[in-house]
Design a protein around this motif. Structure first.
Motif, PDB file in Angstrom:
ATOM      1  N   UNK A   1       0.805  -1.187   0.198  1.00 16.71           N
ATOM      2  CA  UNK A   1      -0.032  -0.020  -0.035  1.00 16.71           C
ATOM      3  C   UNK A   1       0.859   1.287  -0.013  1.00 16.71           C
ATOM      4  N   UNK A   2       2.103   1.137  -0.138  1.00 19.00           N
ATOM      5  CA  UNK A   2       3.074   2.239  -0.386  1.00 19.00           C
ATOM      6  C   UNK A   2       3.388   2.611  -1.811  1.00 19.00           C
ATOM      7  N   UNK A   3       2.903   3.759  -2.386  1.00 22.93           N
ATOM      8  CA  UNK A   3       3.319   4.139  -3.601  1.00 22.93           C
ATOM      9  C   UNK A   3       4.697   4.907  -3.902  1.00 22.93           C
ATOM     10  N   UNK A   4       5.524   4.257  -4.525  1.00 24.35           N
ATOM     11  CA  UNK A   4       6.970   4.706  -4.756  1.00 24.35           C
ATOM     12  C   UNK A   4       7.182   4.751  -6.336  1.00 24.35           C
ATOM     13  N   UNK A   5       8.072   5.710  -6.886  1.00 19.75           N
ATOM     14  CA  UNK A   5       8.567   5.580  -7.994  1.00 19.75           C
ATOM     15  C   UNK A   5       9.922   4.952  -7.890  1.00 19.75           C
ATOM     16  N   UNK A   6      10.150   4.049  -8.803  1.00 16.46           N
ATOM     17  CA  UNK A   6      11.593   3.382  -8.760  1.00 16.46           C
ATOM     18  C   UNK A   6      12.763   4.264  -8.571  1.00 16.46           C
ATOM     19  N   UNK A   7      12.620   5.514  -8.913  1.00 11.96           N
ATOM     20  CA  UNK A   7      13.519   6.289  -8.952  1.00 11.96           C
ATOM     21  C   UNK A   7      13.663   7.047  -7.539  1.00 11.96           C
ATOM     22  N   UNK A   8      12.692   6.584  -6.657  1.00 14.25           N
ATOM     23  CA  UNK A   8      13.007   6.995  -5.371  1.00 14.25           C
ATOM     24  C   UNK A   8      13.688   5.919  -4.534  1.00 14.25           C
ATOM     25  N   UNK A   9      14.105   4.663  -5.167  1.00 15.12           N
ATOM     26  CA  UNK A   9      14.578   3.514  -4.423  1.00 15.12           C
ATOM     27  C   UNK A   9      16.191   3.759  -5.062  1.00 15.12           C
ATOM     28  N   UNK A  10      17.039   3.752  -4.063  1.00 19.70           N
ATOM     29  CA  UNK A  10      18.450   3.694  -4.352  1.00 19.70           C
ATOM     30  C   UNK A  10      19.095   2.313  -3.770  1.00 19.70           C
ATOM     31  N   UNK A  11      19.720   1.598  -4.795  1.00 17.50           N
ATOM     32  CA  UNK A  11      20.290   0.233  -4.175  1.00 17.50           C
ATOM     33  C   UNK A  11      21.594   0.607  -3.544  1.00 17.50           C
ATOM     34  N   UNK A  12      21.834   0.015  -2.435  1.00 15.92           N
ATOM     35  CA  UNK A  12      23.124   0.111  -1.767  1.00 15.92           C
ATOM     36  C   UNK A  12      23.777  -1.147  -1.451  1.00 15.92           C
ATOM     37  N   UNK A  13      24.757  -1.028  -1.060  1.00 10.05           N
ATOM     38  CA  UNK A  13      25.620  -2.374  -0.545  1.00 10.05           C
ATOM     39  C   UNK A  13      25.300  -2.465   0.892  1.00 10.05           C
ATOM     40  N   UNK A  14      24.484  -2.152   1.420  1.00 10.24           N
ATOM     41  CA  UNK A  14      23.994  -2.428   3.064  1.00 10.24           C
ATOM     42  C   UNK A  14      23.719  -1.023   3.666  1.00 10.24           C
ATOM     43  N   UNK A  15      23.276  -1.212   4.925  1.00 10.28           N
ATOM     44  CA  UNK A  15      22.656  -0.126   5.601  1.00 10.28           C
ATOM     45  C   UNK A  15      23.549   0.633   6.444  1.00 10.28           C
ATOM     46  N   UNK A  16      24.515  -0.156   6.839  1.00 13.73           N
ATOM     47  CA  UNK A  16      25.729   0.405   7.606  1.00 13.73           C
ATOM     48  C   UNK A  16      26.332   1.470   6.715  1.00 13.73           C
ATOM     49  N   UNK A  17      26.652   0.967   5.335  1.00 16.95           N
ATOM     50  CA  UNK A  17      27.449   1.991   4.555  1.00 16.95           C
ATOM     51  C   UNK A  17      26.495   3.221   4.437  1.00 16.95           C
ATOM     52  N   UNK A  18      25.082   3.165   4.108  1.00 16.60           N
ATOM     53  CA  UNK A  18      24.229   4.251   3.642  1.00 16.60           C
ATOM     54  C   UNK A  18      24.189   4.957   5.080  1.00 16.60           C
ATOM     55  N   UNK A  19      24.185   4.284   6.215  1.00 14.35           N
ATOM     56  CA  UNK A  19      23.936   5.411   7.397  1.00 14.35           C
ATOM     57  C   UNK A  19      25.074   6.254   7.471  1.00 14.35           C
ATOM     58  N   UNK A  20      26.175   5.789   6.923  1.00 13.69           N
ATOM     59  CA  UNK A  20      27.425   7.110   7.217  1.00 13.69           C
ATOM     60  C   UNK A  20      27.296   7.821   6.000  1.00 13.69           C
ATOM     61  N   UNK A  21      27.318   7.072   4.788  1.00 12.80           N
ATOM     62  CA  UNK A  21      27.366   7.923   3.541  1.00 12.80           C
ATOM     63  C   UNK A  21      26.109   9.245   3.483  1.00 12.80           C
ATOM     64  N   UNK A  22      25.037   8.863   3.914  1.00 11.66           N
ATOM     65  CA  UNK A  22      23.863   9.689   3.877  1.00 11.66           C
ATOM     66  C   UNK A  22      24.281  11.132   4.583  1.00 11.66           C
ATOM     67  N   UNK A  23      25.014  11.124   5.481  1.00 16.30           N
ATOM     68  CA  UNK A  23      25.412  12.244   6.273  1.00 16.30           C
ATOM     69  C   UNK A  23      26.105  13.632   5.411  1.00 16.30           C
ATOM     70  N   UNK A  24      26.555  12.802   4.168  1.00 17.79           N
ATOM     71  CA  UNK A  24      27.084  13.901   2.995  1.00 17.79           C
ATOM     72  C   UNK A  24      25.751  15.018   2.596  1.00 17.79           C
ATOM     73  N   UNK A  25      24.483  14.466   2.925  1.00 21.73           N
ATOM     74  CA  UNK A  25      23.436  15.384   2.388  1.00 21.73           C
ATOM     75  C   UNK A  25      22.982  16.719   3.344  1.00 21.73           C
ATOM     76  N   UNK A  26      23.806  16.269   4.950  1.00 24.90           N
ATOM     77  CA  UNK A  26      23.595  17.427   5.873  1.00 24.90           C
ATOM     78  C   UNK A  26      24.611  18.021   6.093  1.00 24.90           C
ATOM     79  N   UNK A  27      24.381  19.490   6.473  1.00 26.61           N
ATOM     80  CA  UNK A  27      25.246  20.449   6.923  1.00 26.61           C
ATOM     81  C   UNK A  27      26.243  19.896   8.176  1.00 26.61           C
TER      82      UNK A  27
END
Ligand code: PLP
Length: 395
Positions: A92-118
């Motif tokens: 029941x959750x509508x997403x476009x496939x462009x909103x999905x990013x494939x990663x090599x794991x959550x740990x990597x992402x949890x660190x990398x995503x901080x690039x988005x923030x000041x």
């Protein structure tokens, strides 16, 4: 050269090192004694057949000119992004496939995503917590605001308007407490984040363990989340990919801060900082989202859930307070007789050779609590539960 001096602000990460040292010392003093390992956060069962078959087929694809794949798209293969978006749609959750990013794991992402923030910003972390949330922010020189959870709120605190942070970490079902936010509780967090202009980083690594029908698996089941949340998920615990490595991140197109679009920023980031996840692994991951794959992973999760039941029954018999176990592969128990968590660790190791994880390792407010993982073997879990009952009945 000036190094990143923020590394000097990191606390020693001694939890698993200390556990390994203590168990090694015990083994040395008691050679041949079997230890019942209820501390591990790693899975013990193999990948399911549908995934193994897809991996083999993908290896064969790489051997032939007409099916060979070189670099993969940085944000993920369209076949996997679409399979994940379809999976959300079924819930029941509508997403476009462009909103999905494939990663090599959550740990990597949890660190990398901080690039988005000041870097001058702050992060709110509900503790006890998965240690990477705090450490990744400290490394980036960001301030951490700690929000203590406790028994009074079932380890699921609500937002406090006097607290200010521009990122909020929510992990549900939670590691280490196993507690899972209800729809209403998440609604409060979403309203708070939208009010404050903060962004929720929703860690859904354990969503596949939810069994209560009314609990949300995704933050995007909550109205208003598309303007304030990013979801980080992983196939590690869902499908046994801890060593195979695959995860995904959802960033809605509506998510904007300071006039910038976070989805577009992440596309820019990924196209600069990665060359994508291996074709073979993404093919294996796509098999998880087929109906055959879903049935097979549920069977595996069922084994861990039976382990949880065995441990919960033991704690129920003993009348010990705990949370988790039902919707998560972790059980978080109060140490008996006010024992501190390392004293309880030593006591279980010495008396019944059961190894768990002291709560203090997940933040100061974890002191006095203890985590059991349900990823161990069923035989060991049964025996550990029997030993716990026999020992703690007399305490
Ligand atoms: N998030 C939480 C809450 C976890 O417990 C873990 C692993 O234990 C992770 C993320 C990391 O998962 P991955 O194996 O995808 O890096």
């Amino acid at each position: 050269m000036i190094p990143n001096m923020h590394y000097a602000d990191l606390k020693d990460s001694y939890l698993f090192y200390h556990i390994a040292q203590k168990t090694q010392a015990y083994r040395k003093a008691h050679p041949g004694t079997h230890l019942y390992r209820m501390g591990i956060g790693d899975v013990s069962l193999p990948l399911c057949d549908a995934v193994i078959r897809a991996l083999h087929e993908a290896v064969d694809d790489q051997a032939k000119q007409d099916t060979f794949h070189g670099y993969m798209p940085e944000c993920g293969a369209p076949f996997l992004r679409e399979a994940i978006a379809d999976h959300y749609q079924k819930r029941g959750v509508s997403l476009s496939s462009e909103e999905v990013f494939v990663s090599s794991g959550a740990s990597d992402e949890l660190g990398d995503l901080l690039d988005l923030f000041d870097r001058g910003g702050s992060a709110l972390v509900i503790e006890p917590a998965y240690p990477a949330y705090v450490d990744a922010n400290v490394m980036a020189g960001r301030r951490v605001v700690h929000l203590a959870a406790g028994e009074a709120n079932g380890f699921l605190p609500g937002p406090d308007d006097s607290m200010e942070a521009d990122i909020i970490y929510l992990c549900s079902p939670n590691n280490p407490t196993g507690a899972a936010f209800s729809r209403m509780q998440l609604q409060d967090w979403v309203a708070y984040a939208n009010r404050k202009g903060a962004v929720i980083l929703f860690d859904a690594a354990y969503e596949a363990f939810i069994e209560e029908a009314d609990l949300p698996h995704s933050i995007f089941e909550i109205e208003g989340a598309r303007t304030c949340a990013i979801e980080i998920c992983s196939l590690s615990k869902t499908a046994g990919f801890t060593g195979t490595r695959l995860g995904y991140t959802i960033i809605p197109k509506e998510l904007e801060r300071g006039g910038l679009n976070l989805n577009a920023m992440w596309v820019r980031n990924r196209t600069t900082k990665t060359n994508g996840v291996s074709y073979i692994i993404q093919k294996g991951g796509a098999a998880v989202f087929t109906s055959e794959g879903q049935k097979q992973i549920q069977k595996t999760i069922g084994v861990y859930k039976r382990n949880a039941k065995v441990l919960m029954e033991a704690l129920d018999q003993l009348g010990i307070w705990y949370c988790g176990g039902k919707n998560a592969p972790y059980i978080w128990m109060r140490c008996p007789n006010g024992m501190d968590s390392w004293a309880f660790f030593d006591y279980l190791l010495q008396e019944i050779q059961v190894v768990g994880t002291p709560g203090e390792g997940f933040g100061a407010c974890g002191e006095g609590y203890f985590r059991f993982s349900t990823f161990g073997s069923p035989d060991d879990t049964r025996e550990a539960a029997r030993r716990l009952c026999a020992l703690l009945r007399t305490v």
